[in-house]
Design a protein around this motif. Structure first.
Motif, PDB file in Angstrom:
ATOM      1  N   ARG A 172       0.808  -1.221   0.000  1.00 53.51           N
ATOM      2  CA  ARG A 172       0.000   0.000   0.000  1.00 53.51           C
ATOM      3  C   ARG A 172       0.844   1.275   0.000  1.00 53.51           C
ATOM      4  O   ARG A 172       0.298   2.375  -0.136  1.00 53.51           O
ATOM      5  N   THR A 174       2.691   4.413  -1.040  1.00 56.29           N
ATOM      6  CA  THR A 174       2.590   5.249  -2.246  1.00 56.29           C
ATOM      7  C   THR A 174       3.750   6.218  -2.377  1.00 56.29           C
ATOM      8  O   THR A 174       4.066   6.665  -3.480  1.00 56.29           O
ATOM      9  N   GLU A 292      -6.107   7.651   1.077  1.00 53.30           N
ATOM     10  CA  GLU A 292      -5.702   6.456   0.334  1.00 53.30           C
ATOM     11  C   GLU A 292      -4.185   6.329   0.210  1.00 53.30           C
ATOM     12  O   GLU A 292      -3.678   5.310  -0.281  1.00 53.30           O
TER      13      GLU A 292
END
Length: 458
Positions: A172, A174, A292
């Motif tokens: 996950r 980023t 996110e």
């Protein structure tokens, strides 16, 4: 529970910890890779072990040999740890600007420490790397680790640090945020993570040349790139792959050090100044991201290496990074700003042509037009009135170099120091006093002004 055959097997596989308090108000997650959990206390354990193993495989380092390296501390400690376990001798050349704790650590591992001047042009024979290379060449069985150009340095991060972060975040992550010293950590880790679409952000001290600074001295150790003004060719480490970094965050020293102190006080993470640089950058990056996103910052080492600097209130206030617990502060009694400077290459005549009165700082020549100067580059001061009298008595003195009449570097006080404490600390000296904010000189104040105004205020 992990059980290892030797301390070397414990290198790597460091924890990933989520920040909770310093990230208040941010929607993106910020996690930190705590490299001080390595047995030698820093991310450099990975590179140290990898470089030694590669040298052994290539036959460059023979049993009983001597490992030699130039280091600001952490790589030297890692190599000394490996040397102790493997039966090698370690010799570490260090700049005389590093924290005392690092020297003590090196000696505790049995390394021989050779100190050299920290602010030398790259071509100087006593420059850290040149001296280390020469010692290795002159030592029977000597091997120069050369972390800046050793391909094993970035390679080990591509093989371990990057994959660890990917696995720990469940894919996950980023954004990767890391500082650049040799460039090995960000290049190797970033190379792996970029294959998975991760954005790589380099954090750099504001003065470091990597991200476009003027190369003047800064106070965060083990990160960035200092450039001596007399260096003929500014060579960068080959361990650093510039193509890996997508963008930079330039972090002033004060921001780095205050973030490092916040991490200890608010997150229970005692880390070094370069970790403060990385987290300061990560907080900036996260501020522009949504929930996110997952930002991971690499924290290179422990704050235990810097207790005499970044976690010492006296050092921090004296350098202008922190306010004392009570005033009046120096800035309350000496509020003036503005620094008159002349380069050390100027003549007395040139100084008199540009400056009429008031103390003038003599600085290391640098092309920067910044209104302040890094404190170590203020090497003296002159009084134009005294120079004018000198020339009146002997006109030939107008051709003198200004450094001939500059004396020693001025005493310095931090703008947030308690005025009484600052006055007492510099008591007995002569000449004007530098006023510092975040380690940079912002004014050159007549000593009498500080003393008289303190007495009036007190």
């Amino acid at each position: 529970m992990n059980v290892f055959e030797s301390v070397l097997d414990a290198v790597g596989a460091t924890p990933l910890i989520r920040l909770r308090r310093v990230t208040a108000g941010l929607t993106a997650q910020v996690w930190v890779k705590v490299e001080f959990a390595n047995p030698g206390g820093s991310v450099k354990d990975r590179a140290a072990l990898a470089m030694v193993r590669a040298a052994e495989e290539l036959g460059e380092l023979q049993p009983g040999g001597t490992i030699v390296e130039g280091s600001s501390g952490n790589t030297g400690v890692g190599l000394a740890m490996v040397a102790a376990q493997c039966g090698y001798t370690a010799v570490v050349v260090v700049p005389n600007t590093i924290a005392h704790e690092k020297v003590a650590l090196l000696q505790a591992y049995g390394a021989r420490v050779v100190a050299t001047e920290g602010k030398l042009p790259r071509e100087h024979p006593e420059h850290v790397n040149n001296l280390a290379r020469r010692i290795a060449e002159e030592t029977d069985g000597g091997w120069y680790a050369n972390q800046y150009d050793n391909p094993a340095n970035p390679r080990i991060h591509e093989l371990t640090t990057g994959p660890e972060i990917w696995e720990q975040t469940g894919g996950r992550v980023t954004h990767l945020v890391a500082g650049i010293g040799t460039g090995g950590t960000i290049s190797g880790t970033g190379r792996f993570l970029k294959r998975h679409g991760v954005t790589v952000v380099g954090t750099d001290p504001e003065a470091s040349v990597y991200a476009g600074g003027d190369g003047s001295p800064y106070f965060v150790e083990s990160v960035g790139h200092y450039l001596h003004p007399d260096t003929v060719e500014d060579t960068w480490p080959t361990a650093y792959d510039r193509a890996i970094v997508d963008r930079f965050e330039r972090i002033p020293d004060g921001e780095s050090l205050r973030v490092a102190r916040r991490l200890a006080a608010e997150e229970g993470l005692l880390v070094g100044g370069s970790a403060g640089t990385a987290v300061a950058g990560a907080l900036r990056v996260a501020a522009g991201l949504g929930p996110e996103h997952v930002v991971v910052a690499v924290l290179p080492d422990s704050g235990r290496n810097y207790l005499s600097k970044y976690f010492d209130d006296r050092w921090m206030t004296g350098m202008g990074f922190l306010d004392a617990t009570e005033g009046p502060f120096v800035r309350d009694v000496v509020p003036q700003r503005g620094l008159a400077v002349v380069p050390a290459t100027d003549t007395v005549a040139a100084v008199l042509a540009r400056h009429g009165s008031g103390p003038v700082a003599v600085v290391v020549p640098r092309t920067s037009d910044a209104p302040t100067r890094s404190a170590p580059e203020v090497i003296g001061s002159v009084d134009p009135a005294e120079l004018r009298a000198l020339v009146a008595a002997d006109p030939e003195r107008a051709a003198d170099s200004v450094t001939r009449h500059a004396g020693s570097a001025p005493a310095a006080v931090g703008h947030g120091e308690n005025a009484a404490a600052a006055t007492a600390r510099i008591d007995g000296g002569k000449g004007p006093v530098l006023l510092l904010i975040d380690g940079r000189a912002v004014a050159l104040v007549p000593r009498a002004v500080l003393e008289q105004r303190h007495e009036t205020t007190g």
